[in-house]
Design an enzyme around this catalytic site. Structure first.
Site, PDB file in Angstrom:
ATOM      1  N   LEU A  78      35.061  75.098  56.533  1.00  0.00           N
ATOM      2  CA  LEU A  78      36.118  74.884  57.535  1.00  0.00           C
ATOM      3  C   LEU A  78      36.606  76.218  58.105  1.00  0.00           C
ATOM      4  O   LEU A  78      37.633  76.255  58.788  1.00  0.00           O
ATOM      5  CB  LEU A  78      37.305  74.139  56.904  1.00  0.00           C
ATOM      6  CG  LEU A  78      36.958  72.826  56.195  1.00  0.00           C
ATOM      7  CD1 LEU A  78      38.190  72.262  55.477  1.00  0.00           C
ATOM      8  CD2 LEU A  78      36.412  71.802  57.192  1.00  0.00           C
ATOM      9  N   ASN A  83      38.626  64.817  53.694  1.00  0.00           N
ATOM     10  CA  ASN A  83      37.368  65.559  53.816  1.00  0.00           C
ATOM     11  C   ASN A  83      36.182  64.720  53.340  1.00  0.00           C
ATOM     12  O   ASN A  83      35.116  64.734  53.963  1.00  0.00           O
ATOM     13  CB  ASN A  83      37.460  66.874  53.043  1.00  0.00           C
ATOM     14  CG  ASN A  83      38.496  67.817  53.641  1.00  0.00           C
ATOM     15  OD1 ASN A  83      38.974  67.595  54.753  1.00  0.00           O
ATOM     16  ND2 ASN A  83      38.858  68.859  52.905  1.00  0.00           N
ATOM     17  N   LYS A 130      37.212  72.944  50.203  1.00  0.00           N
ATOM     18  CA  LYS A 130      38.213  72.859  49.132  1.00  0.00           C
ATOM     19  C   LYS A 130      39.552  72.497  49.740  1.00  0.00           C
ATOM     20  O   LYS A 130      39.864  72.830  50.882  1.00  0.00           O
ATOM     21  CB  LYS A 130      38.293  74.167  48.379  1.00  0.00           C
ATOM     22  CG  LYS A 130      39.243  75.151  48.977  1.00  0.00           C
ATOM     23  CD  LYS A 130      39.510  76.290  48.031  1.00  0.00           C
ATOM     24  CE  LYS A 130      39.871  77.513  48.832  1.00  0.00           C
ATOM     25  NZ  LYS A 130      38.809  77.914  49.726  1.00  0.00           N
ATOM     26  N   TYR A 163      35.182  83.267  39.602  1.00  0.00           N
ATOM     27  CA  TYR A 163      36.431  82.610  40.012  1.00  0.00           C
ATOM     28  C   TYR A 163      37.429  82.527  38.852  1.00  0.00           C
ATOM     29  O   TYR A 163      38.615  82.258  39.075  1.00  0.00           O
ATOM     30  CB  TYR A 163      36.191  81.190  40.538  1.00  0.00           C
ATOM     31  CG  TYR A 163      35.250  81.050  41.715  1.00  0.00           C
ATOM     32  CD1 TYR A 163      34.871  82.147  42.482  1.00  0.00           C
ATOM     33  CD2 TYR A 163      34.743  79.793  42.062  1.00  0.00           C
ATOM     34  CE1 TYR A 163      33.993  81.990  43.554  1.00  0.00           C
ATOM     35  CE2 TYR A 163      33.876  79.636  43.130  1.00  0.00           C
ATOM     36  CZ  TYR A 163      33.498  80.746  43.865  1.00  0.00           C
ATOM     37  OH  TYR A 163      32.631  80.587  44.923  1.00  0.00           O
ATOM     38  N   ILE A 217      30.868  72.398  50.775  1.00  0.00           N
ATOM     39  CA  ILE A 217      31.776  72.380  49.616  1.00  0.00           C
ATOM     40  C   ILE A 217      33.196  72.767  50.046  1.00  0.00           C
ATOM     41  O   ILE A 217      33.721  73.805  49.631  1.00  0.00           O
ATOM     42  CB  ILE A 217      31.246  73.308  48.493  1.00  0.00           C
ATOM     43  CG1 ILE A 217      30.830  74.681  49.059  1.00  0.00           C
ATOM     44  CG2 ILE A 217      30.094  72.668  47.748  1.00  0.00           C
ATOM     45  CD1 ILE A 217      30.601  75.739  47.972  1.00  0.00           C
ATOM     46  N   ARG A 248      44.223  65.575  51.642  1.00  0.00           N
ATOM     47  CA  ARG A 248      43.204  66.270  52.441  1.00  0.00           C
ATOM     48  C   ARG A 248      41.839  66.222  51.750  1.00  0.00           C
ATOM     49  O   ARG A 248      40.803  66.171  52.413  1.00  0.00           O
ATOM     50  CB  ARG A 248      43.651  67.705  52.722  1.00  0.00           C
ATOM     51  CG  ARG A 248      44.808  67.762  53.728  1.00  0.00           C
ATOM     52  CD  ARG A 248      45.081  69.160  54.249  1.00  0.00           C
ATOM     53  NE  ARG A 248      45.744  70.023  53.299  1.00  0.00           N
ATOM     54  CZ  ARG A 248      47.070  70.054  53.064  1.00  0.00           C
ATOM     55  NH1 ARG A 248      47.877  69.233  53.726  1.00  0.00           N
ATOM     56  NH2 ARG A 248      47.584  70.884  52.182  1.00  0.00           N
TER      57      ARG A 248
HETATM   58  P1  A2P Z   1      44.801  73.119  51.486  1.00  0.00           P
HETATM   59  O1  A2P Z   1      44.214  73.515  50.159  1.00  0.00           O
HETATM   60  O2  A2P Z   1      46.269  73.322  51.571  1.00  0.00           O
HETATM   61  O3  A2P Z   1      44.381  71.736  51.915  1.00  0.00           O
HETATM   62  P2  A2P Z   1      37.321  76.154  53.269  1.00  0.00           P
HETATM   63  O4  A2P Z   1      36.828  75.015  52.443  1.00  0.00           O
HETATM   64  O5  A2P Z   1      36.566  76.385  54.533  1.00  0.00           O
HETATM   65  O6  A2P Z   1      37.467  77.419  52.467  1.00  0.00           O
HETATM   66  O7  A2P Z   1      38.801  75.771  53.748  1.00  0.00           O
HETATM   67  C1  A2P Z   1      39.847  75.644  52.812  1.00  0.00           C
HETATM   68  C2  A2P Z   1      41.149  75.803  53.531  1.00  0.00           C
HETATM   69  O8  A2P Z   1      41.275  74.756  54.500  1.00  0.00           O
HETATM   70  C3  A2P Z   1      42.330  75.704  52.617  1.00  0.00           C
HETATM   71  O9  A2P Z   1      43.320  76.590  53.089  1.00  0.00           O
HETATM   72  C4  A2P Z   1      42.782  74.250  52.759  1.00  0.00           C
HETATM   73  O10 A2P Z   1      44.182  74.151  52.573  1.00  0.00           O
HETATM   74  C5  A2P Z   1      42.416  73.949  54.184  1.00  0.00           C
HETATM   75  N1  A2P Z   1      42.017  72.550  54.335  1.00  0.00           N
HETATM   76  C6  A2P Z   1      41.140  71.881  53.562  1.00  0.00           C
HETATM   77  N2  A2P Z   1      40.986  70.624  54.006  1.00  0.00           N
HETATM   78  C7  A2P Z   1      41.786  70.486  55.076  1.00  0.00           C
HETATM   79  C8  A2P Z   1      42.085  69.428  55.962  1.00  0.00           C
HETATM   80  N3  A2P Z   1      41.509  68.237  55.821  1.00  0.00           N
HETATM   81  N4  A2P Z   1      42.976  69.656  56.960  1.00  0.00           N
HETATM   82  C9  A2P Z   1      43.572  70.862  57.094  1.00  0.00           C
HETATM   83  N5  A2P Z   1      43.341  71.913  56.299  1.00  0.00           N
HETATM   84  C10 A2P Z   1      42.450  71.736  55.294  1.00  0.00           C
END
Ligand code: A2P
Length: 278
Positions: free
Chosen positions: A191, A241, A231, A53, A229, A237
């Site tokens: 997510l 989470n 992000k 990363y 995990i 947000r």
């Molecule tokens: P952002 O960073 O703008 O919050 P994953 O963990 O499955 O990879 O998902 C990460 C993505 O989901 C990112 O684009 C993040 O955008 C978005 N995301 C993370 N938490 C939330 C939330 N509580 N509601 C909506 N979108 C979220």
């Protein structure tokens, strides 16, 4: 506001890992320190990064700046694909980038079956684990046949298999096989990188509980003993989470989300992913 209490999962060697952590895949290095500081401030105590990363140094800087005792933070990083033949040196580099004496969990990032080096890397990781520089060792993106191959020569059973898992891509057989071997399942892209949050089966449950859709998806994972995990670059947000630990779903709600399975892989297929990809 009181911080959420995140439950621990006990790994197969007795080490405890907070079931909900904070992932920094695709977080740009120049933003990582601020974002990880925000996550620690929000209450996260489990951070997941990787050499590939390019943001380990920023993760380490955030941990140092937080003033939180090292022992209170669970820190994961991963062996870069191109370094499976030199795992000991690669780990030393990660540890120095992170600025820590030990790492809580070190994972082989991808099996890269075309190189046939992961069993050799595992031997080096077993030695580092025995030497106390790593508290638990595991794998990522390992399919069933990769686990079988590894276990033919492994002395230590992986503590964790971290792979893509979200409502529209669940890999249930891989999860069941991992668990049957005593390997904890850790979901990345929990997510669906945000794509699974608009499904009606998710939004209807979210409306019913009066919580954001992401909390429902994370609560669905937590109910199945999966480590997650998620992000987010946004501190609101991040907090949303983390609050998923307080959401309790009914068996019917869990079943409705499980029915979203659609084979919708987002990331690379580990069967063919090449070492140059990470
Ligand atoms: P952002 O960073 O703008 O919050 P994953 O963990 O499955 O990879 O998902 C990460 C993505 O989901 C990112 O684009 C993040 O955008 C978005 N995301 C993370 N938490 C939330 C939330 N509580 N509601 C909506 N979108 C979220």
């Amino acid at each position: 506001m009181p911080k959420q209490t995140v439950p621990n999962v006990t790994l197969n060697n007795g080490v405890q890992i907070p079931q909900l952590g904070f992932g920094v895949f695709q977080v740009p290095p120049e933003e990582t320190q601020r974002i990880v500081e925000d996550a620690l401030e929000a209450g996260y105590r489990h951070i997941d990064t990787a050499a590939a990363y390019g943001n380990e140094a920023a993760v380490g800087a955030a941990i140092a700046a937080s003033g939180i005792p090292r022992a209170d933070i669970f820190l994961t990083t991963k062996l870069r694909n191109g370094e499976q033949g030199t795992a000991r040196e690669a780990f030393g580099h990660s540890r120095r980038e992170l600025g820590v004496d030990y790492v809580d969990l070190y994972l082989i990032h991808w099996p890269v079956p075309s190189r046939n080096l992961f069993a050799e890397a595992w031997k080096a990781m077993e030695e580092l684990h025995a030497g106390g520089e790593i508290r638990a060792i595991g794998v990522s993106n390992f399919l069933a046949n990769h686990l079988d191959t590894l276990l033919q020569s492994a002395d230590v059973v992986p503590a964790v298999n971290q792979f893509e898992l979200h409502p529209t891509f669940q890999q249930p057989e891989l999860a069941a096989k991992s668990r049957s071997l005593g390997i904890a399942v850790e979901a990345y892209s929990p997510l669906g990188q945000g794509a699974d949050l608009d499904a009606a089966a998710v939004t209807s449950v979210a409306d019913g509980h009066g919580v954001p859709p992401a909390q429902v998806v994370l609560a669905w994972h937590l109910a199945q003993s999966t480590i997650v995990i998620p992000k987010s670059a946004n501190s609101g947000r991040m907090r949303d989470n983390l609050a998923a630990v307080d959401v309790v779903l009914t068996p019917e709600e869990i079943g409705g989300i499980t029915a979203l399975e659609a084979g919708a892989r987002i990331g690379s297929d580990p069967a063919v992913a090449a070492h140059s990809q990470m």
